[in-house]
Design a protein around this motif. Structure first.
Motif, PDB file in Angstrom:
ATOM      1  N   LEU A   1      -5.885  38.739  34.279  1.00 61.51           N
ATOM      2  CA  LEU A   1      -5.708  37.725  33.250  1.00 61.51           C
ATOM      3  C   LEU A   1      -5.014  36.522  33.842  1.00 61.51           C
ATOM      4  O   LEU A   1      -4.243  36.631  34.792  1.00 61.51           O
TER       5      LEU A   1
ATOM      6  N   THR B   1     -14.064  28.079  28.754  1.00 61.42           N
ATOM      7  CA  THR B   1     -14.554  28.794  27.566  1.00 61.42           C
ATOM      8  C   THR B   1     -16.068  28.676  27.441  1.00 61.42           C
ATOM      9  O   THR B   1     -16.765  29.660  27.197  1.00 61.42           O
TER      10      THR B   1
ATOM     11  N   GLY C   1     -17.879  30.466  30.644  1.00 59.56           N
ATOM     12  CA  GLY C   1     -17.785  31.924  30.663  1.00 59.56           C
ATOM     13  C   GLY C   1     -17.467  32.513  32.019  1.00 59.56           C
ATOM     14  O   GLY C   1     -17.488  33.733  32.185  1.00 59.56           O
TER      15      GLY C   1
ATOM     16  N   VAL D   1     -15.566  35.804  31.989  1.00 60.45           N
ATOM     17  CA  VAL D   1     -14.657  35.854  30.846  1.00 60.45           C
ATOM     18  C   VAL D   1     -15.056  37.005  29.929  1.00 60.45           C
ATOM     19  O   VAL D   1     -16.208  37.108  29.512  1.00 60.45           O
ATOM     20  N   VAL D   2     -14.084  37.872  29.639  1.00 59.98           N
ATOM     21  CA  VAL D   2     -14.296  39.014  28.762  1.00 59.98           C
ATOM     22  C   VAL D   2     -13.710  38.744  27.378  1.00 59.98           C
ATOM     23  O   VAL D   2     -14.272  39.153  26.366  1.00 59.98           O
ATOM     24  N   ARG D   3     -12.585  38.032  27.374  1.00 64.70           N
ATOM     25  CA  ARG D   3     -11.889  37.818  26.106  1.00 64.70           C
ATOM     26  C   ARG D   3     -10.936  36.639  26.222  1.00 64.70           C
ATOM     27  O   ARG D   3     -10.367  36.398  27.285  1.00 64.70           O
ATOM     28  N   LEU D   4     -10.754  35.936  25.120  1.00 67.86           N
ATOM     29  CA  LEU D   4      -9.798  34.841  25.018  1.00 67.86           C
ATOM     30  C   LEU D   4      -8.866  35.142  23.856  1.00 67.86           C
ATOM     31  O   LEU D   4      -9.329  35.413  22.749  1.00 67.86           O
ATOM     32  N   ASP D   5      -7.563  35.115  24.114  1.00 69.48           N
ATOM     33  CA  ASP D   5      -6.573  35.375  23.068  1.00 69.48           C
ATOM     34  C   ASP D   5      -5.568  34.241  23.017  1.00 69.48           C
ATOM     35  O   ASP D   5      -4.782  34.067  23.960  1.00 69.48           O
TER      36      ASP D   5
ATOM     37  N   THR E   1      -3.584  30.051  26.167  1.00 68.99           N
ATOM     38  CA  THR E   1      -4.592  31.061  25.833  1.00 68.99           C
ATOM     39  C   THR E   1      -4.657  32.046  26.986  1.00 68.99           C
ATOM     40  O   THR E   1      -4.712  31.648  28.153  1.00 68.99           O
TER      41      THR E   1
ATOM     42  N   VAL F   1      -6.655  34.386  29.137  1.00 66.74           N
ATOM     43  CA  VAL F   1      -8.062  34.523  29.524  1.00 66.74           C
ATOM     44  C   VAL F   1      -8.188  35.826  30.309  1.00 66.74           C
ATOM     45  O   VAL F   1      -7.639  35.951  31.401  1.00 66.74           O
ATOM     46  N   LEU F   2      -8.875  36.789  29.743  1.00 64.99           N
ATOM     47  CA  LEU F   2      -9.112  38.058  30.409  1.00 64.99           C
ATOM     48  C   LEU F   2     -10.453  37.968  31.116  1.00 64.99           C
ATOM     49  O   LEU F   2     -11.468  37.619  30.510  1.00 64.99           O
TER      50      LEU F   2
ATOM     51  N   GLU G   1     -13.252  39.779  33.966  1.00 63.90           N
ATOM     52  CA  GLU G   1     -13.707  40.886  34.803  1.00 63.90           C
ATOM     53  C   GLU G   1     -14.051  40.319  36.175  1.00 63.90           C
ATOM     54  O   GLU G   1     -14.815  39.355  36.289  1.00 63.90           O
TER      55      GLU G   1
END
Length: 176
Positions: free
Chosen positions: A56, A70, A73, A127-131, A137, A139-140, A142
């Motif tokens: 991350l 974002t 990706g 990019v797997v996930r954005l929180d 933010t 940024v997770l 892989e």
């Protein structure tokens, strides 16, 4: 109540706390739809998982790179070596064309910008996930590809508002 339970720690106090903890320095890069590179200096990154390999990074919500990352990706993590301080400084500036200050090349296949002269290792990520997390933010990503950038060198760290090298250079002491 204490500051810990009332949330009265100021941004400057928190910055001072985290600044006392040395971190590795990376430049996070991505490209937009036209192939224009974007990036920022990052010390907020860590490994998350080995299977699958994930890491991350934390990106400022007000930065120009997060919206591009974002949409694309994908991003690259360029872990800087001690000679990469100029790249770290260039990518913290408000200059629009940060990439003119450092040599880089597009990664084969993905086109992600790699700072091969300033980084000791790179990782290309999906990019797997954005929180959202406050003014940043999470940024997770892989990790889909890794690589070394030629000459292995000492890692660049940032802490106590200064750059340092790890492992530190050892002094040779003459023996009697």
């Amino acid at each position: 109540m204490t500051a810990a339970t009332t949330g009265t720690v100021s941004a400057e106090q928190f910055r001072e706390l985290m600044g006392a903890h040395p971190s590795s320095v990376a430049v996070i890069t991505t490209i937009d739809e036209q192939g224009t590179p974007h990036g920022f200096t990052c010390t907020a990154l860590c490994a998350v998982s080995l299977d699958p390999p994930m890491l991350l990074v934390c990106a400022a919500n007000t930065g120009r790179t997060l919206p591009v990352l974002t949409r694309s990706g994908h991003f690259a993590v360029n872990l800087l070596h001690t000679r990469g301080q100029r790249a770290a400084e260039a990518f913290t500036s408000r200059t629009a064309d940060r990439f003119s200050a450092v040599p880089w090349r597009p990664a084969p296949g993905s086109g992600l910008p790699l700072l091969e002269q300033d980084a000791h290792t790179v990782a290309e990520c999906r990019v797997v996930r954005l929180d959202p997390a406050g003014d940043h933010t999470i940024v997770l990503g892989e990790v889909v590809r890794t690589g070394s950038c030629g000459d292995p060198a000492q890692a660049l760290l940032y802490g106590l508002r200064t750059y340092a090298t790890w492992p530190p250079a050892t002094e040779t002491t003459p023996r009697d």
